[in-house]
Design a protein around this motif. Structure first.
Motif, PDB file in Angstrom:
ATOM      1  N   THR A  76       0.920  -1.325  -0.069  1.00 50.08           N
ATOM      2  CA  THR A  76      -0.128  -0.055  -0.161  1.00 50.08           C
ATOM      3  C   THR A  76       0.867   1.108  -0.173  1.00 50.08           C
ATOM      4  O   THR A  76       1.744   1.400   0.786  1.00 50.08           O
ATOM      5  CB  THR A  76      -1.011   0.021   1.309  1.00 50.08           C
ATOM      6  OG1 THR A  76      -1.701  -1.099   1.403  1.00 50.08           O
ATOM      7  CG2 THR A  76      -1.991   1.110   1.217  1.00 50.08           C
ATOM      8  N   TYR A  78       0.365   5.222   0.442  1.00 52.69           N
ATOM      9  CA  TYR A  78      -0.481   6.337   0.514  1.00 52.69           C
ATOM     10  C   TYR A  78       0.240   7.517   0.048  1.00 52.69           C
ATOM     11  O   TYR A  78       1.390   7.759   0.591  1.00 52.69           O
ATOM     12  CB  TYR A  78      -0.785   6.423   2.288  1.00 52.69           C
ATOM     13  CG  TYR A  78      -1.509   5.130   2.682  1.00 52.69           C
ATOM     14  CD1 TYR A  78      -2.848   5.010   2.519  1.00 52.69           C
ATOM     15  CD2 TYR A  78      -0.613   4.135   3.321  1.00 52.69           C
ATOM     16  CE1 TYR A  78      -3.520   3.788   3.035  1.00 52.69           C
ATOM     17  CE2 TYR A  78      -1.597   3.066   3.918  1.00 52.69           C
ATOM     18  CZ  TYR A  78      -2.645   3.024   3.718  1.00 52.69           C
ATOM     19  OH  TYR A  78      -3.357   1.847   4.267  1.00 52.69           O
ATOM     20  N   ILE A 118      -4.777  10.042   0.060  1.00 54.41           N
ATOM     21  CA  ILE A 118      -5.460  10.430   1.378  1.00 54.41           C
ATOM     22  C   ILE A 118      -5.336  12.039   1.681  1.00 54.41           C
ATOM     23  O   ILE A 118      -4.555  12.610   1.404  1.00 54.41           O
ATOM     24  CB  ILE A 118      -4.804   9.646   2.532  1.00 54.41           C
ATOM     25  CG1 ILE A 118      -3.338  10.095   2.556  1.00 54.41           C
ATOM     26  CG2 ILE A 118      -5.111   8.233   2.168  1.00 54.41           C
ATOM     27  CD1 ILE A 118      -2.688   9.473   3.969  1.00 54.41           C
ATOM     28  N   VAL A 124      -3.481   7.559   8.385  1.00 53.36           N
ATOM     29  CA  VAL A 124      -2.573   6.169   8.148  1.00 53.36           C
ATOM     30  C   VAL A 124      -1.596   5.865   9.022  1.00 53.36           C
ATOM     31  O   VAL A 124      -0.762   5.028   9.023  1.00 53.36           O
ATOM     32  CB  VAL A 124      -2.362   6.001   6.885  1.00 53.36           C
ATOM     33  CG1 VAL A 124      -3.447   6.084   5.770  1.00 53.36           C
ATOM     34  CG2 VAL A 124      -1.312   7.035   6.463  1.00 53.36           C
ATOM     35  N   LEU A 140       4.013   6.233   3.370  1.00 53.51           N
ATOM     36  CA  LEU A 140       3.185   7.381   3.383  1.00 53.51           C
ATOM     37  C   LEU A 140       4.246   8.430   2.384  1.00 53.51           C
ATOM     38  O   LEU A 140       5.126   8.693   2.786  1.00 53.51           O
ATOM     39  CB  LEU A 140       2.775   8.069   4.736  1.00 53.51           C
ATOM     40  CG  LEU A 140       2.234   9.625   4.628  1.00 53.51           C
ATOM     41  CD1 LEU A 140       0.855   9.447   3.698  1.00 53.51           C
ATOM     42  CD2 LEU A 140       1.936  10.053   6.023  1.00 53.51           C
TER      43      LEU A 140
END
Length: 193
Positions: A76, A78, A118, A124, A140
């Protein structure tokens, strides 16, 4: 280019007025003229921004020596939905970010399946054993604003994984004839924590 166009228009109007000419004068710029970024339609700027960001994210995520996580592939990714001018500066003072447009975000997520935008970093981040970490073993990313012209831009990036897992750097991205935007290297300082 814009300044020269304004000067030409003003000079033309003054010449017509002093000659006693009563007819209207219309000056238009060719849509294919080499316009500066401020003169380009918003759609063209968003397409450029999306292509540049896709190349920056591909390079960063695919180059362990630059993202400092050699043994990881992030499931993932972000990305904050705003770009910050000082994203590549670990000591930077957070300024107000510039929104990354919905069309740009859509083009990026279409090209890079693992990316999710986001609005807020706190959504997160979780704390485990006293250390702030990105949820779901993700990363992130904060992108900087695209800074440059139609031939070369610089884009800062910050990747954060955990309290002792972050990088800051700036990429140089060239617009190569026939192949589009490509990251050609980094510039300035690089920081790793």
């Amino acid at each position: 280019m814009r300044r020269m166009l304004v000067i030409a228009i003003v000079a033309g109007l003054l010449a017509a007025a002093t000659a006693g000419c009563a007819r209207e004068t219309e000056v238009s710029a060719s849509p294919t003229a080499d316009a500066s970024a401020g003169d380009r339609p918003a759609e063209a700027e968003e397409a450029k921004e999306a292509e540049v960001y896709v190349q920056v994210l591909r390079r960063y995520l695919g180059t362990p020596s630059e993202n400092s996580f050699p043994d990881r592939t992030f499931e993932t990714v972000y990305v904050l939905d705003q770009a910050y001018p000082d994203a590549s500066d670990p000591m930077g003072k957070p300024e107000r970010g510039e929104p990354i447009g919905p069309d740009t975000r859509h083009q990026i997520t279409s090209a890079l399946a693992r990316v999710a935008f986001i609005p807020d970093r706190t959504a997160v981040i979780e704390t485990r054993n006293g250390c702030a970490q990105v949820k779901d073993d993700g990363i992130l990313i904060t992108l900087a604003t695209v800074n440059g012209d139609d031939h070369e831009v610089r884009v800062g990036i910050n990747g954060f994984v955990a309290c002792l897992g972050a990088t800051w750097l700036t990429y140089v991205v060239h617009n190569e004839p026939g192949s589009g935007w490509r990251v050609t290297g980094t510039t300035g300082p690089m920081a790793i924590s």
